[in-house]
Motif scaffolding. Structure first.
Motif, short mmCIF file in Angstrom:
data_model
loop_
_atom_site.label_atom_id
_atom_site.label_comp_id
_atom_site.label_asym_id
_atom_site.label_seq_id
_atom_site.Cartn_x
_atom_site.Cartn_y
_atom_site.Cartn_z
N GLU A 1 39.73 38.79 41.81
CA GLU A 1 40.27 38.16 43.01
C GLU A 1 40.83 36.79 42.64
O GLU A 1 40.09 35.87 42.31
N THR A 2 42.17 36.66 42.67
CA THR A 2 42.81 35.41 42.28
C THR A 2 43.48 34.70 43.44
O THR A 2 43.93 33.57 43.29
N ALA A 3 43.54 35.34 44.61
CA ALA A 3 44.24 34.75 45.75
C ALA A 3 43.44 33.62 46.37
O ALA A 3 44.00 32.68 46.94
N GLY A 4 42.12 33.72 46.30
CA GLY A 4 41.28 32.65 46.83
C GLY A 4 41.24 32.56 48.34
O GLY A 4 41.07 31.49 48.89
N THR A 5 41.40 33.71 49.02
CA THR A 5 41.35 33.71 50.48
C THR A 5 40.18 34.55 50.96
O THR A 5 39.73 35.47 50.28
N GLU A 6 39.73 34.24 52.16
CA GLU A 6 38.62 35.01 52.73
C GLU A 6 39.03 36.45 52.99
O GLU A 6 38.28 37.38 52.71
N ILE A 7 40.23 36.64 53.51
CA ILE A 7 40.65 38.01 53.87
C ILE A 7 40.73 38.90 52.64
O ILE A 7 40.27 40.05 52.67
N THR A 8 41.26 38.38 51.51
CA THR A 8 41.36 39.22 50.31
C THR A 8 39.98 39.47 49.70
O THR A 8 39.74 40.55 49.14
N THR A 9 39.08 38.52 49.81
CA THR A 9 37.73 38.72 49.29
C THR A 9 36.97 39.74 50.13
O THR A 9 36.24 40.59 49.61
N ARG A 10 37.15 39.68 51.45
CA ARG A 10 36.52 40.68 52.33
C ARG A 10 37.09 42.07 52.03
O ARG A 10 36.36 43.06 52.02
N GLN A 11 38.40 42.13 51.80
CA GLN A 11 39.01 43.41 51.46
C GLN A 11 38.44 43.96 50.16
O GLN A 11 38.18 45.16 50.04
N ALA A 12 38.23 43.08 49.18
CA ALA A 12 37.68 43.50 47.90
C ALA A 12 36.32 44.15 48.07
O ALA A 12 36.01 45.18 47.45
N ILE A 13 35.49 43.56 48.91
CA ILE A 13 34.18 44.15 49.19
C ILE A 13 34.35 45.50 49.87
O ILE A 13 33.62 46.46 49.58
N GLY A 14 35.36 45.61 50.72
CA GLY A 14 35.59 46.85 51.46
C GLY A 14 36.00 48.03 50.60
O GLY A 14 35.55 49.15 50.83
N PHE A 15 36.84 47.80 49.60
CA PHE A 15 37.33 48.94 48.81
C PHE A 15 36.63 49.10 47.47
O PHE A 15 36.94 50.00 46.70
N SER A 16 35.68 48.22 47.15
CA SER A 16 34.95 48.33 45.89
C SER A 16 34.01 49.53 45.91
O SER A 16 33.35 49.82 46.91
N LYS A 17 33.94 50.22 44.79
CA LYS A 17 33.02 51.33 44.62
C LYS A 17 31.58 50.81 44.56
O LYS A 17 31.35 49.68 44.13
N LYS A 18 30.62 51.60 44.98
CA LYS A 18 29.22 51.21 44.85
C LYS A 18 28.90 50.90 43.39
O LYS A 18 29.33 51.61 42.48
N GLY A 19 28.16 49.83 43.17
CA GLY A 19 27.76 49.47 41.82
C GLY A 19 28.83 48.78 41.00
O GLY A 19 28.63 48.54 39.80
N SER A 20 29.96 48.46 41.62
CA SER A 20 31.07 47.87 40.87
C SER A 20 30.98 46.34 40.83
O SER A 20 30.03 45.74 41.34
N THR A 21 31.98 45.72 40.23
CA THR A 21 31.97 44.27 40.01
C THR A 21 33.19 43.61 40.63
O THR A 21 34.31 44.12 40.52
N ILE A 22 32.96 42.46 41.27
CA ILE A 22 34.04 41.63 41.79
C ILE A 22 33.99 40.30 41.05
O ILE A 22 32.95 39.63 41.03
N VAL A 23 35.11 39.92 40.41
CA VAL A 23 35.20 38.65 39.71
C VAL A 23 36.04 37.69 40.56
O VAL A 23 37.20 37.96 40.84
N LEU A 24 35.42 36.60 40.96
CA LEU A 24 36.10 35.61 41.82
C LEU A 24 36.71 34.53 40.95
O LEU A 24 36.00 33.82 40.23
N VAL A 25 38.04 34.41 41.04
CA VAL A 25 38.78 33.44 40.23
C VAL A 25 39.46 32.39 41.11
O VAL A 25 39.43 31.20 40.81
N GLY A 26 40.07 32.83 42.21
CA GLY A 26 40.84 31.92 43.06
C GLY A 26 39.96 31.01 43.89
O GLY A 26 38.92 31.42 44.40
N TYR A 27 40.39 29.76 44.02
CA TYR A 27 39.69 28.79 44.85
C TYR A 27 40.22 28.88 46.28
O TYR A 27 41.43 28.89 46.50
N SER A 28 39.32 28.93 47.26
CA SER A 28 39.75 28.93 48.66
C SER A 28 40.10 27.51 49.08
O SER A 28 39.54 26.53 48.56
#
Length: 349
Positions: A243-270
């Motif tokens: 996640e490089t956009a650094g927005t709440e909406i894109t981070t929420r979306q990432a949680i929504g489409f992530s597979k169970k047991g997967s990884t989200i790497v947060l790079v962008g600053y909000s």
């Protein structure tokens, strides 16, 4: 080397002027670099446009720029691994070397780091800079100093991919196709990831993402991002999100489409520094969250990836400005984000 050099100084918010300063004298463990190219980073634009980025506030006069490549023109008395004429990439952060983070190899977390263009430390929008020799990485003869400058953002992309343990067989999604999103795509591809989905709202950036290795793109302004990614992954979801956009909406979306047991790497600053996220869903999926702060031990890897031809780093550049046009470069980079993906300042005349 004695004499004067051109320096681009931020004198106020949204104002950069050229002036002259003395060419610096390298210390025993330093080399003097003739700077040839400097990339314009998102943090530079935040400082230029707003006078600050997060807790870092600019107090003019201040010199921006931290993504630099150039030529060694003078060598300190204790330096043995570099010589005059070497082309080098400059890793911009000098750390203390003795704190718990430096000693454990996580030097990017050193609280006493001195980093180019992070207030109050001046950056390198200038013709010469003296820098610690151990932080100047020689590049092969067939690489040039523009590529050397771009190794800095590429290192962020590689660090993000490594934090996510990217590997062949994964489906990765990159949220945001600005410079850091694009170098993350390039890093993922170089590390063997064959299905990479890029998400953005700017068509030109999505086109560039396809050129650089994305296999699919999603325009979040035109389609429901979660639904589209679930469609592209046959309803399985993603194994890895950067996640490089650094927005709440894109981070929420990432949680929504992530597979169970997967990884989200947060790079962008909000912008606000805070987000409200669906943590119950994240818990139910047993997601792993990783974060990125700059990089560590990445420059040799990044140089090898470019030198071997696995990454064509120049392809991220859309605009090149001479140092004399630094005001125009900053203005255009802020006002024309739909078309300018990555600007580079050509310091040499």
């Amino acid at each position: 080397m004695e004499g004067k050099m051109k320096v681009a100084v931020m004198t106020d918010i949204a104002k950069v002027e050229l002036t002259e300063r003395d060419i610096p004298v390298p210390k025993a463990d330093e080399v003097l670099i003739r700077v040839e190219y400097v990339g314009v980073c998102g943090s530079d634009l935040h400082y230029y446009e707003n006078g600050g980025s997060g807790p870092n506030i600019v107090k003019p006069p201040f010199v921006l720029g931290h993504e630099a490549g150039g030529i060694v023109v003078e060598v300190g008395s204790d330096v043995t691994h570099l010589k005059t004429g070497d082309k080098v990439a400059l890793e911009p952060g000098k750390t203390c070397g003795h704190c718990e983070f430096c000693k454990s190899g996580r030097y990017n977390l050193c609280k006493d780091v001195v980093f180019f263009a992070t207030p109050p430390v001046d950056g390198v929008f200038q013709e010469y800079v003296a820098h610690k020799a151990d932080l100047c990485f020689k590049i092969p003869d067939h690489m040039d100093t523009m590529e050397a400058a771009l190794l800095e953002p590429l290192s962020v992309g590689f660090h993000a991919a490594k934090q996510g343990k990217a590997q062949i067989g994964m489906t990765a999604v990159v949220m945001g196709a600005g410079c850091i999103g694009l170098v993350s795509i390039m890093a993922l591809k170089a590390m063997g990831v064959t299905k990479i989905i890029a998400v953005d709202v700017m068509p030109k950036r999505l086109e560039k993402a396809l050129e650089l290795g994305a296999t699919d793109i999603v325009n979040g302004k035109e389609k429901d991002t979660i639904e589209e990614i679930m469609r592209l992954t046959n309803k399985k979801g993603s194994d890895l999100v950067i996640e490089t956009a650094g927005t709440e909406i894109t981070t929420r979306q990432a949680i929504g489409f992530s597979k169970k047991g997967s990884t989200i790497v947060l790079v962008g600053y909000s912008a606000s520094g805070e987000m409200t996220l669906p943590m119950t869903l994240a818990l139910d999926k047993e997601l792993t969250f990783k974060t990125v702060f700059r990089y560590r031990h990445i420059y040799p890897l990044a140089i090898e990836a470019v030198a071997s031809g696995r990454i064509n780093l120049k392809e991220i550049v859309t605009d090149i400005f001479p140092l004399d046009d630094i005001q125009k470069a900053m203005e255009q980079s802020v006002k024309n984000k739909a078309d300018i993906v990555k600007s580079v300042i050509k310091v040499i005349s």
